[in-house]
Design a protein around this motif. Sequence first.
Motif, PDB file in Angstrom:
ATOM      1  N   ALA A 182       5.114  -2.143  -2.203  1.00 50.69           N
ATOM      2  CA  ALA A 182       3.705  -1.903  -2.220  1.00 50.69           C
ATOM      3  C   ALA A 182       2.745  -2.936  -1.775  1.00 50.69           C
ATOM      4  CB  ALA A 182       3.455  -1.873  -3.770  1.00 50.69           C
ATOM      5  N   ALA A 183       3.290  -4.259  -1.836  1.00 54.41           N
ATOM      6  CA  ALA A 183       2.636  -5.151  -1.302  1.00 54.41           C
ATOM      7  C   ALA A 183       2.252  -5.252   0.448  1.00 54.41           C
ATOM      8  CB  ALA A 183       3.198  -6.806  -1.324  1.00 54.41           C
ATOM      9  N   ALA A 184       3.557  -4.830   0.927  1.00 58.09           N
ATOM     10  CA  ALA A 184       3.438  -4.349   2.619  1.00 58.09           C
ATOM     11  C   ALA A 184       2.774  -3.241   2.751  1.00 58.09           C
ATOM     12  CB  ALA A 184       4.628  -4.258   2.913  1.00 58.09           C
ATOM     13  N   ASP A 185       2.657  -2.040   2.086  1.00 59.99           N
ATOM     14  CA  ASP A 185       1.677  -1.039   2.172  1.00 59.99           C
ATOM     15  C   ASP A 185       0.226  -1.577   2.188  1.00 59.99           C
ATOM     16  OD1 ASP A 185       3.528   0.976   2.862  1.00 59.99           O
ATOM     17  OD2 ASP A 185       3.899   1.175   0.542  1.00 59.99           O
ATOM     18  N   PHE A 186       0.002  -2.130   1.077  1.00 61.78           N
ATOM     19  CA  PHE A 186      -1.384  -2.716   0.971  1.00 61.78           C
ATOM     20  C   PHE A 186      -1.915  -3.599   2.265  1.00 61.78           C
ATOM     21  CE2 PHE A 186      -4.860  -5.139  -1.003  1.00 61.78           C
ATOM     22  CZ  PHE A 186      -5.615  -4.351  -1.064  1.00 61.78           C
ATOM     23  N   SER A 187      -0.963  -4.534   2.405  1.00 60.30           N
ATOM     24  CA  SER A 187      -1.314  -5.632   3.744  1.00 60.30           C
ATOM     25  C   SER A 187      -1.576  -4.818   4.845  1.00 60.30           C
ATOM     26  CB  SER A 187      -0.156  -6.363   3.568  1.00 60.30           C
ATOM     27  OG  SER A 187      -0.306  -7.153   4.929  1.00 60.30           O
ATOM     28  N   PHE A 188      -0.718  -3.673   5.088  1.00 59.56           N
ATOM     29  CA  PHE A 188      -1.077  -3.059   6.468  1.00 59.56           C
ATOM     30  C   PHE A 188      -2.291  -2.179   6.523  1.00 59.56           C
ATOM     31  CE2 PHE A 188       3.988  -2.849   6.989  1.00 59.56           C
ATOM     32  CZ  PHE A 188       3.906  -4.281   7.296  1.00 59.56           C
ATOM     33  N   ILE A 189      -2.629  -1.668   5.126  1.00 61.35           N
ATOM     34  CA  ILE A 189      -3.683  -0.754   5.189  1.00 61.35           C
ATOM     35  C   ILE A 189      -4.968  -1.506   5.304  1.00 61.35           C
ATOM     36  CG2 ILE A 189      -5.072   0.794   3.342  1.00 61.35           C
ATOM     37  CD1 ILE A 189      -2.265   1.676   2.311  1.00 61.35           C
ATOM     38  N   ILE A 190      -5.156  -2.536   4.522  1.00 59.97           N
ATOM     39  CA  ILE A 190      -6.351  -3.373   4.542  1.00 59.97           C
ATOM     40  C   ILE A 190      -6.315  -4.087   5.868  1.00 59.97           C
ATOM     41  CG2 ILE A 190      -6.216  -3.805   2.227  1.00 59.97           C
ATOM     42  CD1 ILE A 190      -5.564  -6.849   2.395  1.00 59.97           C
ATOM     43  N   ALA A 191      -5.303  -4.058   6.746  1.00 68.88           N
ATOM     44  CA  ALA A 191      -5.475  -4.886   7.863  1.00 68.88           C
ATOM     45  C   ALA A 191      -6.212  -4.180   9.127  1.00 68.88           C
ATOM     46  CB  ALA A 191      -3.915  -4.912   8.598  1.00 68.88           C
ATOM     47  N   ALA A 192      -6.045  -2.787   8.913  1.00 65.97           N
ATOM     48  CA  ALA A 192      -6.505  -1.772   9.795  1.00 65.97           C
ATOM     49  C   ALA A 192      -8.136  -2.235   9.842  1.00 65.97           C
ATOM     50  CB  ALA A 192      -6.332  -0.433   9.635  1.00 65.97           C
ATOM     51  N   PRO A 193      -8.878  -1.831   8.856  1.00 70.35           N
ATOM     52  CA  PRO A 193     -10.552  -2.107   8.995  1.00 70.35           C
ATOM     53  C   PRO A 193     -10.863  -3.529   9.451  1.00 70.35           C
ATOM     54  CG  PRO A 193      -9.889  -1.730   6.735  1.00 70.35           C
ATOM     55  CD  PRO A 193      -8.515  -1.466   7.654  1.00 70.35           C
ATOM     56  N   LEU A 194     -10.142  -4.508   8.684  1.00 66.96           N
ATOM     57  CA  LEU A 194     -10.310  -6.149   8.901  1.00 66.96           C
ATOM     58  C   LEU A 194      -9.996  -6.368  10.331  1.00 66.96           C
ATOM     59  CD1 LEU A 194     -10.881  -8.576   7.707  1.00 66.96           C
ATOM     60  CD2 LEU A 194      -8.479  -9.038   7.543  1.00 66.96           C
ATOM     61  N   MET A 195      -9.014  -6.073  10.860  1.00 61.46           N
ATOM     62  CA  MET A 195      -8.555  -6.203  12.397  1.00 61.46           C
ATOM     63  C   MET A 195      -9.588  -5.809  13.334  1.00 61.46           C
ATOM     64  SD  MET A 195      -4.568  -6.175  12.289  1.00 61.46           S
ATOM     65  CE  MET A 195      -4.466  -6.189  14.220  1.00 61.46           C
ATOM     66  N   ALA A 196      -9.969  -4.191  12.883  1.00 64.64           N
ATOM     67  CA  ALA A 196     -10.805  -3.535  13.634  1.00 64.64           C
ATOM     68  C   ALA A 196     -12.286  -4.423  14.026  1.00 64.64           C
ATOM     69  CB  ALA A 196     -11.064  -2.208  13.374  1.00 64.64           C
ATOM     70  N   LEU A 237       9.373  -1.445   6.842  1.00 62.97           N
ATOM     71  CA  LEU A 237       9.101  -0.974   5.395  1.00 62.97           C
ATOM     72  C   LEU A 237      10.527  -0.267   4.995  1.00 62.97           C
ATOM     73  CD1 LEU A 237       5.892   1.415   6.077  1.00 62.97           C
ATOM     74  CD2 LEU A 237       6.172  -0.662   4.509  1.00 62.97           C
ATOM     75  N   ARG A 238      11.338   0.015   5.875  1.00 66.21           N
ATOM     76  CA  ARG A 238      12.579   0.227   5.259  1.00 66.21           C
ATOM     77  C   ARG A 238      13.575  -0.874   5.009  1.00 66.21           C
ATOM     78  NH1 ARG A 238      12.231   4.094   9.818  1.00 66.21           N
ATOM     79  NH2 ARG A 238      13.362   2.799  11.002  1.00 66.21           N
ATOM     80  N   PHE A 239      13.355  -2.004   5.825  1.00 68.07           N
ATOM     81  CA  PHE A 239      13.938  -3.237   5.394  1.00 68.07           C
ATOM     82  C   PHE A 239      13.840  -3.742   4.219  1.00 68.07           C
ATOM     83  CE2 PHE A 239      13.736  -8.053   5.371  1.00 68.07           C
ATOM     84  CZ  PHE A 239      14.940  -8.235   5.959  1.00 68.07           C
ATOM     85  N   LEU A 240      12.376  -3.704   3.667  1.00 71.62           N
ATOM     86  CA  LEU A 240      11.879  -4.278   2.411  1.00 71.62           C
ATOM     87  C   LEU A 240      12.584  -3.279   1.238  1.00 71.62           C
ATOM     88  CD1 LEU A 240       8.141  -5.028   2.979  1.00 71.62           C
ATOM     89  CD2 LEU A 240      10.030  -6.588   2.752  1.00 71.62           C
ATOM     90  N   ASN A 241      13.109  -2.158   1.431  1.00 67.37           N
ATOM     91  CA  ASN A 241      13.717  -1.636   0.260  1.00 67.37           C
ATOM     92  C   ASN A 241      14.911  -2.242  -0.278  1.00 67.37           C
ATOM     93  OD1 ASN A 241      11.825   0.718   0.374  1.00 67.37           O
ATOM     94  ND2 ASN A 241      13.269   1.837   1.894  1.00 67.37           N
ATOM     95  N   ASN A 242      15.392  -3.008   0.509  1.00 69.00           N
ATOM     96  CA  ASN A 242      16.628  -3.690   0.010  1.00 69.00           C
ATOM     97  C   ASN A 242      17.019  -5.161   0.309  1.00 69.00           C
ATOM     98  OD1 ASN A 242      18.192  -1.045  -0.897  1.00 69.00           O
ATOM     99  ND2 ASN A 242      18.038  -0.540   1.050  1.00 69.00           N
ATOM    100  N   SER A 243      15.839  -5.798   1.143  1.00 69.82           N
ATOM    101  CA  SER A 243      15.918  -7.133   1.439  1.00 69.82           C
ATOM    102  C   SER A 243      14.701  -7.819   1.144  1.00 69.82           C
ATOM    103  CB  SER A 243      15.989  -7.147   2.922  1.00 69.82           C
ATOM    104  OG  SER A 243      17.313  -6.244   3.325  1.00 69.82           O
ATOM    105  N   SER A 244      14.847  -9.207   1.053  1.00 72.03           N
ATOM    106  CA  SER A 244      13.661 -10.059   0.805  1.00 72.03           C
ATOM    107  C   SER A 244      13.015 -10.609   2.037  1.00 72.03           C
ATOM    108  CB  SER A 244      14.217 -11.242  -0.153  1.00 72.03           C
ATOM    109  OG  SER A 244      14.727 -12.162   0.742  1.00 72.03           O
ATOM    110  N   LEU A 245      12.006 -11.334   1.762  1.00 71.93           N
ATOM    111  CA  LEU A 245      11.269 -12.220   2.874  1.00 71.93           C
ATOM    112  C   LEU A 245      11.849 -13.405   3.546  1.00 71.93           C
ATOM    113  CD1 LEU A 245       7.694 -11.953   1.385  1.00 71.93           C
ATOM    114  CD2 LEU A 245       8.825 -10.317   2.977  1.00 71.93           C
ATOM    115  N   ALA A 246      13.089 -13.616   2.844  1.00 73.47           N
ATOM    116  CA  ALA A 246      13.617 -15.046   2.940  1.00 73.47           C
ATOM    117  C   ALA A 246      14.255 -15.010   4.857  1.00 73.47           C
ATOM    118  CB  ALA A 246      15.058 -15.101   2.473  1.00 73.47           C
TER     119      ALA A 246
END
Length: 266
Positions: A182-196, A237-246
């Motif tokens: 959820a955090a990654a999805d939100f991060s990517f979604i808010i990135a689009a208008p901000l970066m643009a 996004l697939r990686f985050l289903n089973n893994s951490s940010l470590a």
Amino acid sequence: MNENIIAVIIGIIEGLTEFLPVSSTGHMILVGSMLNFEGEIASVFQVFIQLGAILSVLFIYREKFVQMLQPRKLSLYGRGLTAQHVLAGIVPVMGIGYLLHSPIKTYLFSPYTVIIGLVAGAVLMLLAEKLTSRPSTRDVDQITIKQAFFVGLFQVLALWPGFSRSGSTIAGGLFFGLSRKAAADFSFIIAAPLMAVACLYDLLKVWSKLSSSDITMFAIGFAVSFVVAYISVMWFLRFLNNSSLAAFAYYRFVLAAFSYYYFFVR
């Protein structure tokens, strides 16, 4: 080195790193220095190819963006992700970024500051993994306005090159009850208008200084960035289903150590 080869290399770096928690700006500063690709044209090129990465996110999340633009999604009390959530997530960094844009560009775009950002961002990510408990929000459509705002505050950290915008926001999401996905999805979604907005702001100031001979190089970088970013986001996004940010945090430590050796020891 041929400028088109440089465009491919930096396009790949941008696409791979823009949405992974490793800092695309930091990588491009480091790689640009290694390739001796620096100066005004290089800076414009690095901004321009971010638009390719942005386009990949718009394509991946196209249904979310269409839903947010529908009238029923414009209500603060509507169900699911709304335009208000996105605004809450980007207003803090837009305001501070606008006020500090000049000193950031002047003083923070160097290998030394990137190394500091890589280490600090890695520590933040490890703390987020260690200190957070079971998430209360597992889907991006369940995020609250309050969560969106506080995740946006963490995004301010990414104004320091090397910190990573996605790393900061995903870590912030973990601290405020979001799952990694959820955090990654939100991060990517808010990135689009901000970066643009940020990209267009930078490009408008220097666009007149570009020549027609730059078009091919810019087009190559844009296309490569789009394709690689699309693949990178889908994999992450697939990686985050089973893994951490470590793993990304440890990679950042290694990159910081290598960069320190390359620029300041050898």
